[in-house]
Design an enzyme around this catalytic site. Structure first.
Site, PDB file in Angstrom:
ATOM      1  N   ASN A  68       0.424  -0.779   0.684  1.00  0.00           N
ATOM      2  CA  ASN A  68      -0.222  -0.350  -0.431  1.00  0.00           C
ATOM      3  C   ASN A  68       0.555   1.301  -0.001  1.00  0.00           C
ATOM      4  O   ASN A  68       1.766   1.461   0.494  1.00  0.00           O
ATOM      5  CB  ASN A  68      -1.264   0.091   1.341  1.00  0.00           C
ATOM      6  CG  ASN A  68      -0.283  -0.108   2.403  1.00  0.00           C
ATOM      7  OD1 ASN A  68       0.864  -0.787   2.601  1.00  0.00           O
ATOM      8  ND2 ASN A  68      -0.805   0.562   3.876  1.00  0.00           N
ATOM      9  N   ILE A  69       0.384   2.355  -0.450  1.00  0.00           N
ATOM     10  CA  ILE A  69       1.115   3.621  -1.035  1.00  0.00           C
ATOM     11  C   ILE A  69       0.266   4.868  -0.494  1.00  0.00           C
ATOM     12  O   ILE A  69      -0.094   4.919  -1.608  1.00  0.00           O
ATOM     13  CB  ILE A  69       1.646   3.121  -2.466  1.00  0.00           C
ATOM     14  CG1 ILE A  69       2.586   2.434  -2.468  1.00  0.00           C
ATOM     15  CG2 ILE A  69       2.496   4.939  -2.540  1.00  0.00           C
ATOM     16  CD1 ILE A  69       3.426   2.645  -4.111  1.00  0.00           C
ATOM     17  N   GLU A  70       0.206   5.719  -0.067  1.00  0.00           N
ATOM     18  CA  GLU A  70      -0.483   6.224   0.635  1.00  0.00           C
ATOM     19  C   GLU A  70       0.243   7.984   0.236  1.00  0.00           C
ATOM     20  O   GLU A  70       0.574   7.517  -0.120  1.00  0.00           O
ATOM     21  CB  GLU A  70      -0.447   6.800   1.986  1.00  0.00           C
ATOM     22  CG  GLU A  70      -1.432   5.423   3.071  1.00  0.00           C
ATOM     23  CD  GLU A  70      -1.693   5.297   4.938  1.00  0.00           C
ATOM     24  OE1 GLU A  70      -0.809   6.146   4.816  1.00  0.00           O
ATOM     25  OE2 GLU A  70      -2.778   4.457   5.060  1.00  0.00           O
ATOM     26  N   CYS A 129      -4.086   0.439  -2.461  1.00  0.00           N
ATOM     27  CA  CYS A 129      -3.153  -0.435  -1.866  1.00  0.00           C
ATOM     28  C   CYS A 129      -3.177  -1.679  -2.626  1.00  0.00           C
ATOM     29  O   CYS A 129      -2.537  -1.349  -3.208  1.00  0.00           O
ATOM     30  CB  CYS A 129      -5.140  -1.277  -1.903  1.00  0.00           C
ATOM     31  SG  CYS A 129      -6.979  -0.225  -0.693  1.00  0.00           S
ATOM     32  N   GLU A 134      -2.960  -4.692  -3.646  1.00  0.00           N
ATOM     33  CA  GLU A 134      -3.923  -5.257  -3.946  1.00  0.00           C
ATOM     34  C   GLU A 134      -3.832  -4.255  -5.255  1.00  0.00           C
ATOM     35  O   GLU A 134      -3.251  -4.843  -6.744  1.00  0.00           O
ATOM     36  CB  GLU A 134      -5.302  -5.705  -3.831  1.00  0.00           C
ATOM     37  CG  GLU A 134      -5.351  -6.494  -2.780  1.00  0.00           C
ATOM     38  CD  GLU A 134      -5.299  -5.517  -1.401  1.00  0.00           C
ATOM     39  OE1 GLU A 134      -4.925  -4.843  -1.318  1.00  0.00           O
ATOM     40  OE2 GLU A 134      -6.466  -5.963  -0.569  1.00  0.00           O
ATOM     41  N   CYS A 171     -10.579  -4.429   0.543  1.00  0.00           N
ATOM     42  CA  CYS A 171     -11.845  -3.386   0.369  1.00  0.00           C
ATOM     43  C   CYS A 171     -12.605  -3.340  -0.791  1.00  0.00           C
ATOM     44  O   CYS A 171     -12.469  -3.982  -2.169  1.00  0.00           O
ATOM     45  CB  CYS A 171     -11.313  -1.428   0.372  1.00  0.00           C
ATOM     46  SG  CYS A 171      -9.709  -1.162  -1.123  1.00  0.00           S
ATOM     47  N   CYS A 196     -11.023  -2.528  -4.326  1.00  0.00           N
ATOM     48  CA  CYS A 196     -10.338  -3.618  -4.308  1.00  0.00           C
ATOM     49  C   CYS A 196     -10.815  -4.402  -5.024  1.00  0.00           C
ATOM     50  O   CYS A 196     -10.705  -4.745  -6.156  1.00  0.00           O
ATOM     51  CB  CYS A 196      -8.870  -4.081  -3.794  1.00  0.00           C
ATOM     52  SG  CYS A 196      -7.991  -2.754  -3.291  1.00  0.00           S
TER      53      CYS A 196
HETATM   54 ZN    ZN Z   1      -8.251  -1.648  -1.542  1.00  0.00          ZN
END
Ligand code: ZN
Length: 130
Positions: free
Chosen positions: A43-45, A53, A55, A90, A93
């Site tokens: 994940n990369i915010e 995310c 995925e 989520c 995704c």
């Molecule tokens: Zn997600």
């Protein structure tokens, strides 16, 4: 149950690369193509725009290399530097993945020495109704 040892090891490794200063939640995903090739993602915010995310990072890496036949994805996530907890894709995704996989695509979450298996259809039933 199939042997996911390599997938889990790779997912734990890529999870360490997560960039998540806001949530402190780190996730690693390993996407297996039907030809046996694996694609990893974390994940990369991002402050201000929507974060990505693990995925979807794995899927984008694969698709950008011309891959379109997928077998499974393994997801490992939890608080940074803590043991993994139950972590499933989520809603965003699930919707994204459903564009590229069939209803039997397998989704695994690994935590507390457990491996739980789901199918795409179980996680997003309406996407596969006629
Ligand atoms: Zn997600």
């Amino acid at each position: 149950m199939i042997d996911l040892t390599d997938d889990i090891r790779l997912a734990n490794n890529v999870r360490k690369k997560a960039y998540s200063p806001q949530s402190g939640f780190t996730v690693g995903a390993v996407l297996m193509a039907k030809n046996g090739k694996r694609y990893t993602g974390c994940n990369i915010e991002n402050q201000g725009i929507q974060s990505i995310c693990a995925e979807r990072v794995a899927f984008c890496k694969a698709i950008s290399e011309g891959e379109f036949d997928f077998e499974r994805i393994v997801v490992v996530g939890g608080k940074k530097d803590k043991e993994a907890e139950k972590c499933l894709p989520c809603g965003y995704c699930r919707q994204f993945m459903s564009e590229f996989v069939d209803k039997d695509f397998k989704i695994y979450t690994v935590y507390e020495n457990k491996v739980e298996e789901y199918t795409m259809e179980e996680l997003l039933p309406y996407a596969f109704q006629i």
